[in-house]
Design an enzyme around this catalytic site. Structure first.
Site, PDB file in Angstrom:
ATOM      1  N   ARG A   1      11.907  -5.257   4.637  1.00 22.92           N
ATOM      2  CA  ARG A   1      11.568  -3.853   4.339  1.00 22.92           C
ATOM      3  C   ARG A   1      12.464  -2.881   5.092  1.00 22.92           C
ATOM      4  O   ARG A   1      12.777  -3.056   6.262  1.00 22.92           O
ATOM      5  CB  ARG A   1      10.123  -3.584   4.734  1.00 22.92           C
ATOM      6  CG  ARG A   1       9.786  -2.091   4.717  1.00 22.92           C
ATOM      7  CD  ARG A   1       8.348  -1.805   4.808  1.00 22.92           C
ATOM      8  NE  ARG A   1       7.742  -2.287   6.039  1.00 22.92           N
ATOM      9  CZ  ARG A   1       6.450  -2.225   6.271  1.00 22.92           C
ATOM     10  NH1 ARG A   1       5.636  -1.722   5.361  1.00 22.92           N
ATOM     11  NH2 ARG A   1       5.952  -2.675   7.405  1.00 22.92           N
TER      12      ARG A   1
ATOM     13  N   ARG B   1      -9.863   0.506   7.838  1.00 20.35           N
ATOM     14  CA  ARG B   1      -9.389  -0.842   8.160  1.00 20.35           C
ATOM     15  C   ARG B   1     -10.478  -1.686   8.795  1.00 20.35           C
ATOM     16  O   ARG B   1     -10.274  -2.865   9.054  1.00 20.35           O
ATOM     17  CB  ARG B   1      -8.251  -0.763   9.173  1.00 20.35           C
ATOM     18  CG  ARG B   1      -6.998  -0.182   8.640  1.00 20.35           C
ATOM     19  CD  ARG B   1      -6.169  -1.248   7.968  1.00 20.35           C
ATOM     20  NE  ARG B   1      -5.032  -1.651   8.739  1.00 20.35           N
ATOM     21  CZ  ARG B   1      -3.856  -1.015   8.694  1.00 20.35           C
ATOM     22  NH1 ARG B   1      -3.676   0.033   7.947  1.00 20.35           N
ATOM     23  NH2 ARG B   1      -2.855  -1.473   9.387  1.00 20.35           N
TER      24      ARG B   1
ATOM     25  N   ARG C   1      11.000  -0.838  10.882  1.00 23.69           N
ATOM     26  CA  ARG C   1       9.907  -0.527  11.806  1.00 23.69           C
ATOM     27  C   ARG C   1       9.902  -1.493  12.978  1.00 23.69           C
ATOM     28  O   ARG C   1      10.162  -2.672  12.811  1.00 23.69           O
ATOM     29  CB  ARG C   1       8.570  -0.617  11.053  1.00 23.69           C
ATOM     30  CG  ARG C   1       8.143   0.706  10.490  1.00 23.69           C
ATOM     31  CD  ARG C   1       6.964   0.640   9.572  1.00 23.69           C
ATOM     32  NE  ARG C   1       5.824  -0.160  10.015  1.00 23.69           N
ATOM     33  CZ  ARG C   1       4.699  -0.258   9.319  1.00 23.69           C
ATOM     34  NH1 ARG C   1       4.568   0.419   8.186  1.00 23.69           N
ATOM     35  NH2 ARG C   1       3.706  -1.013   9.756  1.00 23.69           N
TER      36      ARG C   1
ATOM     37  N   ARG D   1      -0.045  -9.199  13.517  1.00 22.58           N
ATOM     38  CA  ARG D   1      -0.744  -8.313  12.564  1.00 22.58           C
ATOM     39  C   ARG D   1      -1.500  -9.150  11.536  1.00 22.58           C
ATOM     40  O   ARG D   1      -2.650  -8.861  11.205  1.00 22.58           O
ATOM     41  CB  ARG D   1       0.258  -7.395  11.856  1.00 22.58           C
ATOM     42  CG  ARG D   1       0.799  -6.293  12.769  1.00 22.58           C
ATOM     43  CD  ARG D   1       2.122  -5.738  12.275  1.00 22.58           C
ATOM     44  NE  ARG D   1       2.033  -5.013  11.028  1.00 22.58           N
ATOM     45  CZ  ARG D   1       3.099  -4.733  10.262  1.00 22.58           C
ATOM     46  NH1 ARG D   1       4.307  -5.124  10.625  1.00 22.58           N
ATOM     47  NH2 ARG D   1       2.947  -4.067   9.140  1.00 22.58           N
TER      48      ARG D   1
ATOM     49  N   LYS E   1       0.828  -1.210   0.000  1.00 21.68           N
ATOM     50  CA  LYS E   1       0.000   0.000   0.000  1.00 21.68           C
ATOM     51  C   LYS E   1       0.861   1.257   0.000  1.00 21.68           C
ATOM     52  O   LYS E   1       0.640   2.179  -0.783  1.00 21.68           O
ATOM     53  CB  LYS E   1      -0.923   0.032   1.239  1.00 21.68           C
ATOM     54  CG  LYS E   1      -1.869  -1.148   1.343  1.00 21.68           C
ATOM     55  CD  LYS E   1      -2.745  -1.065   2.578  1.00 21.68           C
ATOM     56  CE  LYS E   1      -2.011  -1.109   3.898  1.00 21.68           C
ATOM     57  NZ  LYS E   1      -1.312  -2.370   4.186  1.00 21.68           N
TER      58      LYS E   1
HETATM   59  P1  AP5 Z   1       4.823  -1.547   1.762  1.00 22.02           P
HETATM   60  O1  AP5 Z   1       4.469  -0.713   0.594  1.00 22.02           O
HETATM   61  O2  AP5 Z   1       5.581  -0.926   2.871  1.00 22.02           O
HETATM   62  O3  AP5 Z   1       3.529  -2.331   2.311  1.00 22.02           O
HETATM   63  P2  AP5 Z   1       2.281  -1.804   3.124  1.00 22.02           P
HETATM   64  O4  AP5 Z   1       1.056  -2.463   2.560  1.00 22.02           O
HETATM   65  O5  AP5 Z   1       2.290  -0.330   3.228  1.00 22.02           O
HETATM   66  O6  AP5 Z   1       2.592  -2.497   4.523  1.00 22.02           O
HETATM   67  P3  AP5 Z   1       2.465  -1.905   6.002  1.00 22.02           P
HETATM   68  O7  AP5 Z   1       3.257  -2.820   6.887  1.00 22.02           O
HETATM   69  O8  AP5 Z   1       2.759  -0.457   6.059  1.00 22.02           O
HETATM   70  O9  AP5 Z   1       0.954  -2.150   6.247  1.00 22.02           O
HETATM   71  P4  AP5 Z   1       0.240  -2.116   7.571  1.00 22.02           P
HETATM   72  O10 AP5 Z   1      -1.133  -1.997   7.101  1.00 22.02           O
HETATM   73  O11 AP5 Z   1       0.511  -3.285   8.463  1.00 22.02           O
HETATM   74  O12 AP5 Z   1       0.911  -0.886   8.378  1.00 22.02           O
HETATM   75  P5  AP5 Z   1       0.407   0.569   8.701  1.00 22.02           P
HETATM   76  O13 AP5 Z   1       1.582   1.430   8.793  1.00 22.02           O
HETATM   77  O14 AP5 Z   1      -0.719   0.963   7.840  1.00 22.02           O
HETATM   78  O15 AP5 Z   1       5.643  -2.823   1.176  1.00 22.02           O
HETATM   79  C1  AP5 Z   1       6.146  -3.825   2.051  1.00 22.02           C
HETATM   80  C2  AP5 Z   1       7.509  -4.320   1.493  1.00 22.02           C
HETATM   81  O16 AP5 Z   1       7.281  -5.015   0.271  1.00 22.02           O
HETATM   82  C3  AP5 Z   1       8.500  -3.180   1.159  1.00 22.02           C
HETATM   83  O17 AP5 Z   1       9.792  -3.599   1.497  1.00 22.02           O
HETATM   84  C4  AP5 Z   1       8.376  -3.000  -0.373  1.00 22.02           C
HETATM   85  O18 AP5 Z   1       9.600  -2.567  -0.970  1.00 22.02           O
HETATM   86  C5  AP5 Z   1       8.015  -4.428  -0.816  1.00 22.02           C
HETATM   87  N1  AP5 Z   1       7.150  -4.462  -1.991  1.00 22.02           N
HETATM   88  C6  AP5 Z   1       6.106  -3.622  -2.267  1.00 22.02           C
HETATM   89  N2  AP5 Z   1       5.515  -3.976  -3.430  1.00 22.02           N
HETATM   90  C7  AP5 Z   1       6.192  -5.062  -3.887  1.00 22.02           C
HETATM   91  C8  AP5 Z   1       6.043  -5.893  -5.054  1.00 22.02           C
HETATM   92  N3  AP5 Z   1       5.071  -5.663  -5.964  1.00 22.02           N
HETATM   93  N4  AP5 Z   1       6.912  -6.917  -5.212  1.00 22.02           N
HETATM   94  C9  AP5 Z   1       7.898  -7.168  -4.281  1.00 22.02           C
HETATM   95  N5  AP5 Z   1       8.092  -6.408  -3.164  1.00 22.02           N
HETATM   96  C10 AP5 Z   1       7.228  -5.371  -2.968  1.00 22.02           C
HETATM   97  O19 AP5 Z   1      -0.197   0.361  10.173  1.00 22.02           O
HETATM   98  C11 AP5 Z   1       0.644   0.054  11.250  1.00 22.02           C
HETATM   99  C12 AP5 Z   1      -0.198  -0.102  12.516  1.00 22.02           C
HETATM  100  O20 AP5 Z   1      -0.876   1.146  12.804  1.00 22.02           O
HETATM  101  C13 AP5 Z   1      -1.338  -1.132  12.408  1.00 22.02           C
HETATM  102  O21 AP5 Z   1      -0.879  -2.449  12.722  1.00 22.02           O
HETATM  103  C14 AP5 Z   1      -2.318  -0.597  13.461  1.00 22.02           C
HETATM  104  O22 AP5 Z   1      -1.875  -0.905  14.758  1.00 22.02           O
HETATM  105  C15 AP5 Z   1      -2.192   0.917  13.271  1.00 22.02           C
HETATM  106  N6  AP5 Z   1      -3.133   1.437  12.260  1.00 22.02           N
HETATM  107  C16 AP5 Z   1      -2.821   2.031  11.076  1.00 22.02           C
HETATM  108  N7  AP5 Z   1      -3.939   2.389  10.408  1.00 22.02           N
HETATM  109  C17 AP5 Z   1      -4.984   2.013  11.186  1.00 22.02           C
HETATM  110  C18 AP5 Z   1      -6.389   2.092  11.037  1.00 22.02           C
HETATM  111  N8  AP5 Z   1      -6.963   2.642   9.954  1.00 22.02           N
HETATM  112  N9  AP5 Z   1      -7.155   1.591  12.042  1.00 22.02           N
HETATM  113  C19 AP5 Z   1      -6.612   1.059  13.150  1.00 22.02           C
HETATM  114  N10 AP5 Z   1      -5.281   0.936  13.351  1.00 22.02           N
HETATM  115  C20 AP5 Z   1      -4.476   1.406  12.371  1.00 22.02           C
HETATM  116 MG    MG Z   2       2.489   1.082   4.788  1.00 31.26          MG
END
Ligand code: AP5
Ligand code: MG
Length: 223
Positions: A128, A89, A161, A172, A14
């Protein structure tokens, strides 16, 4: 106002694609995870509350999350719209977003699901690295930076992270995929869901997402 929602499991890509879409559409990327991590770094009350959930791999409660997101969405730079990365989410977050947009006579333009099998998500998260300044994402093997440990875009150092530790990644994935399914159902029922194969290369996923929201005219299509 253009509101595009990016959906996907943790590690689906994402953030990677939100940066591409934001550049392409000249809209801000609003990532609730980044907003929470900033609050944690700054030591605010919001950060203190959010971190207990984040580092257990759980979702932060809807009330806190929705309030924070809607405040950010009301900022002047989002007047033309935004790419939402990691929000909504839960079904209740999706409904709160619909209601807030409804007040402005706007609706979500598209919900783009980056679909990646769970088996691939571990290696994506453990490999990552993110830039400390703006969160530009890299991957040790799939998308390495030109110079090890340094962001290509702004030269800042790359960091990992805290919630990418294997035990938190497992929590997660175990705890959040059910809610993702409900959000996907919400947008499917509204006729707004587009699903893209997230196993494609990063450039391949970007092309598929852009095609979903801004289809190229037939004379510019290569396939
Ligand atoms: P990346 O693009 O970083 O993936 P991502 O989907 O953004 O993963 P996140 O870990 O950020 O998602 P998340 O939803 O768990 O975390 P968030 O910060 O939102 O890519 C991942 C890796 O893959 C990278 O190394 C990249 O280079 C590689 N890659 C990408 N595309 C690729 C491809 N096509 N092929 C190969 N490699 C590839 O949330 C963190 C925490 O915050 C949550 O756990 C929760 O506690 C809280 N939180 C956040 N939002 C909410 C919400 N709306 N409601 C409640 N809690 C929330
Ligand atoms: Mg992310």
């Amino acid at each position: 106002m253009r509101i595009v929602v990016l959906l996907g499991a943790p590690g689906a890509g994402k953030g990677t694609q939100a940066h591409v879409l934001a550049r392409h559409l000249a809209l801000p990327r609003i990532a609730t995870g980044d907003l929470f991590r900033t609050a944690v770094r700054e030591g605010t009350a919001l950060g203190a509350e959010a971190r207990t959930y984040m580092y257990r791999g759980e979702l932060v409660p809807d009330g806190i999350t929705v309030r924070m997101l809607l405040e950010r969405l009301a900022a002047p730079d989002a007047a033309r719209g935004a790419i939402l990365d990691g929000f909504p989410r839960t079904r209740s977050q999706a409904e709160a977003l619909d209601a807030a947009l409804d007040e402005r006579s706007v609706r979500v333009e598209a919900a783009l699901l980056i679909d990646v099998p769970v088996v691939d998500l571990f290696s994506r998260l453990s490999g990552r690295w993110l830039c400390a300044a703006a969160g530009h994402p890299y991957h040790e093997t799939a998308d390495p930076p030109r110079v090890a440990g340094v962001c290509d875009v702004d030269g800042s150092p790359l960091v990992q992270r805290d919630d990418d530790r294997p035990d938190v990644v497992r929590a997660r994935l175990d705890g959040q995929l059910g809610a993702l399914g409900e959000v996907v159902d919400h947008y499917r029922a509204a006729g707004l869901l587009w699903t893209v194969d997230g196993r494609l290369s990063i450039a391949g996923v970007s092309a598929a997402l852009l095609d979903a929201i801004e289809p190229a005219p037939w004379w510019r299509r290569t396939s």
